[in-house]
Design an enzyme around this catalytic site. Sequence first.
Site, PDB file in Angstrom:
ATOM      1  CE  LYS A 156      -4.490   0.834   0.302  1.00 10.54           C
ATOM      2  NZ  LYS A 156      -5.623  -0.037  -0.039  1.00 10.54           N
ATOM      3  CG  ASP A 196      -7.307   3.177  -0.621  1.00 11.87           C
ATOM      4  OD1 ASP A 196      -7.770   2.030  -0.553  1.00 11.87           O
ATOM      5  OD2 ASP A 196      -7.371   3.964   0.339  1.00 11.87           O
TER       6      ASP A 196
END
Length: 483
Positions: A156, A196
């Site tokens: 991430k 995201d």
Amino acid sequence: MGLAYTISPATVLDGVRMMFWAAYAVKEINTEEWIVDLLELVQTKDPGEKEFHQAVAEVASSLKPALERNPKYRQAKILERMVEPERVVMFRVPWMDDAGGVQVNRGFRVQMNSAIGPYKGGLRFHPSVNLGILKFLAFEQVFKNALTTLPLGGGKGGADFNPKGKSDAEVQRFCHSFMLELFRHIGPDTDVPAGDIGVGAREVGYMFGMYKKLVNNFTGVLTGKGATWGGSLIRPEAAGYGVIYFAAEILQTKGKTLDGCRCLVSGAGNVAQFAMEKLLHLGATPITFSDSSGYIFDEAGITADKLLFIKELKNMRRGRVSEYVERYPEAVFTPVDPTHDHNPLWAHKADCAFPCATQNEINAQDAHNLVQGKVQVVTEGANMPTELEGVHILQDNGVLFGPAKAANAGGVSVSGLEMTQNSMRLSWTRDEVDSRLKQIMKGIHQGCLDAAEAHGVAGNYVAGANIAGFIKVANAMLDQGVV
Ligand code: NDP
Ligand code: 2IT
């Protein structure tokens, strides 16, 4: 010839391996104590990373049956290794605003685990972004990606950049500067970022453009690309649709469907919009949605026309949800009240609830309110939107609870399918991708149930998801040795 000469190097290696495991085995610690020690270690090492501690605590507390069944996981320190990212890059992102002023943000990529495939996971652009939040998201991603059955490791990244109020040109300059550093750490077989919070098609486009220019190579290094330049159909819809497919699977185990259900949804972004769209397809009625300024309650129900308005408002004009009541005066807007100990969105009576905004949006009080409001199913669209105490309250009161790392895995699953299509240099139709997405969500649901059943926690989707994801990654790590 003496005995010594008949021993092969493989036999010697086996002997060394046995001595290694035996040395560990003598130090017998009970699993619960060991879990407490691990959590203490994580907290002491990185005291400020509270979201990361929360994510590790949730996983570790449900792994006991798997750890006890296979002592090698503890002996080989699999979980101790999993909480330590394989690599973290942190970098300066300087850019120029429209007034000619210099701005500086902080960029990150957490490459958490590559045991079963290249690092894979989104990029978040939000002012709250810090290392602890990205480590929690990367840790969750490792388990989620394992559940998809696709060969995807976990990672991430993102930046503390706030896209709100920025011009298109400013967003472009920021994205280009971000990729000017990130490009050297990623690649189609190394690490494949995606979107995201705060990163959608526009940002992926700018980042892809800069990557391609820097490496002089048109390759599938990001997912969520535009459909005409390597993106997969259904990727924009995938996370939201997947959440609802997962909820439908949960309901089916009780002989029920979503048809006629009234549903609480939070968020108004990518996941929330397509969760609402799929609810409408399946005959359910969303009655709430929200953004960081407050929430809308529309008792009459959000219809397909109203959803179109929301999409235009959030995706084109990047406006606030309060504008909805100007167009639909029968609805009610409630601004966020920071003095409240709960979010009133979750206090409305409904059949199902889908938190799709951000982490920790359902606390213990909210969970009590959901139970009071007769909600039967909570399925998480956002990552870790329910605090651990809230999860326990819902489960203890018989609410069917679908955890994020299983329920929102549709997004990364179609990212995986985008990578496959890029490698094959072809594109599948909407129907083809959607039917694969449905199959994957069905498989994840069954995988959670099977793992839970096999480990004595039947029907517990949280434990099932954690155990199934863990076993897959842990076994790959055992096979690959101490690396
Ligand atoms: P978007 O940026 O498209 O939308 C985010 C929504 O959540 C917006 O309505 C935003 O409000 C709200 N929000 C964000 N941060 C906060 C906050 N701190 N407090 C209150 N509201 C907030 O993001 P996505 O829809 O893509 O992501 C939503 C969630 O789903 C995240 O948890 C993400 O990690 C998760 N997820 C995303 C996937 C994807 O493929 N995009 C896949 C799987 C999970 P505002 O408009 O005011 O900022
Ligand atoms: O949280 C998530 O799963 C995502 N943001 C999607 C990640 C991806 O690589 O598609």
